[in-house]
Enzyme design. Structure first.
Site, PDB file in Angstrom:
ATOM      1  N   CYS A 116       0.809  -1.224   0.000  1.00 45.94           N
ATOM      2  CA  CYS A 116       0.000   0.000   0.000  1.00 45.94           C
ATOM      3  C   CYS A 116       0.840   1.271   0.000  1.00 45.94           C
ATOM      4  CB  CYS A 116      -0.949  -0.008   1.197  1.00 45.94           C
ATOM      5  SG  CYS A 116      -2.110  -1.392   1.186  1.00 45.94           S
ATOM      6  N   HIS A 257      -2.847   7.054   2.756  1.00 48.10           N
ATOM      7  CA  HIS A 257      -3.341   5.803   2.201  1.00 48.10           C
ATOM      8  C   HIS A 257      -4.728   5.537   2.773  1.00 48.10           C
ATOM      9  CE1 HIS A 257      -3.947   1.677   1.248  1.00 48.10           C
ATOM     10  NE2 HIS A 257      -3.692   1.245   2.469  1.00 48.10           N
ATOM     11  N   ASN A 287     -10.276   0.225  -0.076  1.00 49.35           N
ATOM     12  CA  ASN A 287      -8.815   0.158  -0.091  1.00 49.35           C
ATOM     13  C   ASN A 287      -8.357  -0.406  -1.434  1.00 49.35           C
ATOM     14  OD1 ASN A 287      -6.099  -0.358   0.249  1.00 49.35           O
ATOM     15  ND2 ASN A 287      -6.311  -1.360   2.239  1.00 49.35           N
TER      16      ASN A 287
END
Length: 334
Positions: A116, A257, A287
């Site tokens: 990520c 993020h 996500n």
């Protein structure tokens, strides 16, 4: 001759048309809109459902939009970097597939795998390539087809992830006061037991056993990951502020993020930056791993102004994490 720096000069994005919302998920697994919104703050996520296409398809769409928006000539691109955890193939690189589809004749391409945190790491790598004089124009893409590794019978993880891609053009500049300023990155190596995909790599190659036992999906121990994410992202932002003598009021935007709304909220609280300055779009996308930061930029581009102090921060498997400081280079409403 001024000092060479790297600036972002445009943003592109792409998400698939199909939207998987919480109501539909509640018919697939034991969950509800209230349960999901309370715990992670996600309302819907875009899913790439077409057969035979993967991460490179979304990356190409985002990059093509970027090229059209900026008017940059494909022949002037020196490099193409793709940050992804879900490459089309083990090899060749997803970046090479994207480059071929875009027809970039004078560029080299490679993938970067940092989970990520991948996009944040990739733009720093691109900035270094530009600052050293090796490149003048670099396309950086964060793209992931997370649905390809999601177990839709596991309510702890299937509610979290979506698919998408975001791209930026980075260019050389000698103008002072804009562009890449600083970055603080770390990997502690402690994350393997808590966040990984058990099979599919060289340690545990695919077999009937791995498929039968659902070992090709995301495995996560949520509470542990939550704790590490909040602590590390907050500490990394504070380190960037300290190193650059920035007060919280000097920061116009924090772009984190987008893993979990509660994580984002907790980081903002620890850093003492109001949520009004934090870019959040997790409710609509979920996500998307390496794509979350560029998609947030894509959504928020019109609100960015030249000279804005922007802090990126991310946390991913490994554990790998960090924060970076950019002075935005153009008015997004142009």
């Amino acid at each position: 001759m001024g000092t060479i720096n790297a600036i972002i000069t445009g943003v592109g994005g792409y998400v698939p048309d199909y939207i998987l919302n919480n109501e539909e998920l509640s018919r697939m697994v034991d969950t509800s809109d209230e349960w999901i919104m309370t715990r992670v703050g996600i309302k819907e996520r875009h899913i790439l459902t077409e057969e035979g296409i993967g991460t490179s398809y979304m990356a190409r769409k985002a990059a093509k939009q970027l090229i059209e928006k900026t008017g940059v000539s494909p022949d002037t691109i020196d490099a193409l970097l793709v940050a992804t955890t879900t490459p089309d193939y083990k090899f060749p690189s997803t970046a090479s597939v994207v480059l071929g589809k875009l027809g970039l004749k004078n560029a080299f391409a490679m993938d970067l795998s940092a989970a990520c945190a991948g996009f944040m790491y990739a733009i720093d790598m691109a900035a270094s390539m530009i600052k050293c004089g090796r490149c003048k124009k670099v396309i950086v893409i964060g793209a992931d087809k997370m649905s390809s590794m999601v177990d839709y019978t596991d309510r702890q993880t299937c509610v979290l992830f979506g698919d998408g891609a975001g791209a930026v053009l980075m260019e050389r500049t000698e103008e002072e006061g804009i562009g890449a300023q600083d970055a603080f990155f770390r990997t502690d190596g402690k994350g393997l037991p808590y966040l990984h995909m058990k099979a599919g790599g060289s340690v545990c190659p695919p077999s009937h056993f791995t498929i039968d036992h659902h070992l090709h999906y995301v495995y996560q121990e949520g509470r542990t990951v939550f704790r590490f994410a909040v602590t590390n992202m907050a500490d990394d932002v504070l380190e960037i502020l300290r190193r650059n003598e920035l007060a919280q009021e000097d920061v116009q935007w924090v772009i984190p993020h987008e893993a979990n709304y509660r994580i984002i909220e907790a980081v903002a609280k620890r850093v003492d930056i109001p949520m009004e300055k934090v870019v959040v779009n997790i409710e609509r996308y979920g996500n998307t791993s390496a794509a979350t930061i560029p998609l947030a930029l894509w959504d928020h581009e019109s609100k960015l102004k030249k000279g804005d102090n922007v802090i990126f921060t991310a946390f991913g498997a490994g554990f790998t994490h960090g924060a970076s400081f950019y002075k935005w280079a153009y008015d997004g409403q142009r």
